[in-house]
Design an enzyme around this catalytic site. Structure first.
Site, mmCIF file in Angstrom:
data_model
loop_
_atom_site.group_PDB
_atom_site.id
_atom_site.type_symbol
_atom_site.label_atom_id
_atom_site.label_comp_id
_atom_site.label_asym_id
_atom_site.label_seq_id
_atom_site.Cartn_x
_atom_site.Cartn_y
_atom_site.Cartn_z
ATOM 1 N N ILE A 11 -4.237 -8.404 7.431
ATOM 2 C CA ILE A 11 -5.466 -8.526 6.667
ATOM 3 C C ILE A 11 -6.095 -9.898 6.854
ATOM 4 C CG2 ILE A 11 -6.355 -8.694 4.299
ATOM 5 C CD1 ILE A 11 -4.418 -6.399 3.572
ATOM 6 N N ALA A 80 -2.236 -15.445 1.997
ATOM 7 C CA ALA A 80 -0.827 -15.634 2.342
ATOM 8 C C ALA A 80 0.081 -14.906 1.350
ATOM 9 C CB ALA A 80 -0.482 -17.126 2.360
ATOM 10 N N GLN A 138 5.684 -1.167 -8.638
ATOM 11 C CA GLN A 138 6.355 -0.432 -7.570
ATOM 12 C C GLN A 138 7.845 -0.711 -7.648
ATOM 13 O OE1 GLN A 138 7.029 2.054 -5.720
ATOM 14 N NE2 GLN A 138 5.208 1.881 -4.397
ATOM 15 N N TYR A 144 6.916 -9.196 -6.426
ATOM 16 C CA TYR A 144 5.624 -9.045 -5.747
ATOM 17 C C TYR A 144 4.554 -8.560 -6.726
ATOM 18 C CZ TYR A 144 2.317 -7.584 -2.099
ATOM 19 O OH TYR A 144 1.204 -7.434 -1.304
ATOM 20 N N GLY A 175 -4.952 -1.124 -1.098
ATOM 21 C CA GLY A 175 -3.858 -0.169 -1.174
ATOM 22 C C GLY A 175 -2.951 -0.376 0.022
ATOM 23 N N TYR A 176 -2.401 0.707 0.540
ATOM 24 C CA TYR A 176 -1.494 0.597 1.681
ATOM 25 C C TYR A 176 -2.310 0.545 2.969
ATOM 26 C CZ TYR A 176 2.504 1.110 -1.325
ATOM 27 O OH TYR A 176 3.457 0.871 -2.290
#
Length: 237
Positions: A11, A80, A138, A144, A175-176
């Site tokens: 990203i 980061a 999650q 995280y 999202g993923y």
């Protein structure tokens, strides 16, 4: 000038390239993967600066060097991040600390380093890259998720502080996305994740990059303290 942390892959790289395509002068940071940074810079012409964003002293020193080399930093993308996934009862304190320092404390470090100059100029764009897992939680990601959820609160508070000085602060919660981090997920788990995304696919890093460009633009000057969720409909609220 735009600075993207963790900007040589995934990203971050897509965001840096999208900003450059829109005419921004861009620099990126990286921590340790010199080969990846070299390949990125050779391919894109974007300079990469090596330092640890979890260290405030390093950030302050390097931000000054980058501004001297590339110009005043008007856009900061805090991208980061790392994962050290484990169920909480098996997580070590060192792994917890590493994730919080790299993913959340780095936001403080970088913003603290660029804000005085932004305030003096009366302009700035800060874009924090969060995560769907900071919104939903999650399994195995207490560290995280906590860091990304903390980034949300940080964004809201700093947006209030910066608004009167022409500084907008927003967050993107992907999202993923098809990145190295997601590709490392076990295939059977990834298949389950994909099945829960209404649009039926993973996101692309370039789709996040385009959102970064928008939030950095004059067209987004009335948007601050917002979170843009880009997740294919996986989490709606």
């Amino acid at each position: 000038m735009a600075l993207v942390t963790g900007g040589t892959r995934g990203i971050g790289a897509a965001s840096a390239e999208a900003l450059k395509q829109q005419g921004y002068r861009v620099a990126v940071t990286y921590k340790s993967n010199e080969q990846s940074a070299k390949e990125f810079s050779e391919r894109t012409g974007i300079p990469a600066f090596q330092f640890d964003v979890s260290n405030l002293e390093h950030c302050a020193q390097e931000v000054k060097k980058i501004a001297e080399a590339c110009g005043p930093i008007e856009v900061l993308v805090n991208n980061a991040g790392i994962t050290r996934d484990a169920m909480l009862h098996r997580m070590t304190a060192a792994h917890w600390h590493d994730v919080l320092q790299t993913n959340l404390t780095s936001c403080f470090n970088m913003c603290w380093s660029v804000l005085p100059a932004m305030r003096e100029r009366g302009f700035g764009r800060i874009i924090n890259i969060g995560s769907i897992n900071g919104q939903t939680g999650q399994l195995g990601q207490t560290s995280y998720a906590a860091a990304k959820a903390g980034m949300h609160g940080f964004t809201l508070a700093l947006a209030r502080e910066g608004a009167a000085r022409g500084i907008t602060v927003n967050m993107i919660a992907p999202g993923y996305i098809e990145t190295d981090m997601v590709r490392a997920v076990a295939p059977e788990v990834l298949a389950q994740i994909r099945s829960r995304i209404p649009v039926g696919r993973l996101g692309r890093a370039e789709e996040i990059g385009r959102a970064v460009v928008f939030l950095a633009s004059d067209e987004a000057s009335f948007i601050t303290g917002s979170t843009l969720t880009i997740n294919g409909g996986q989490h709606m609220f």
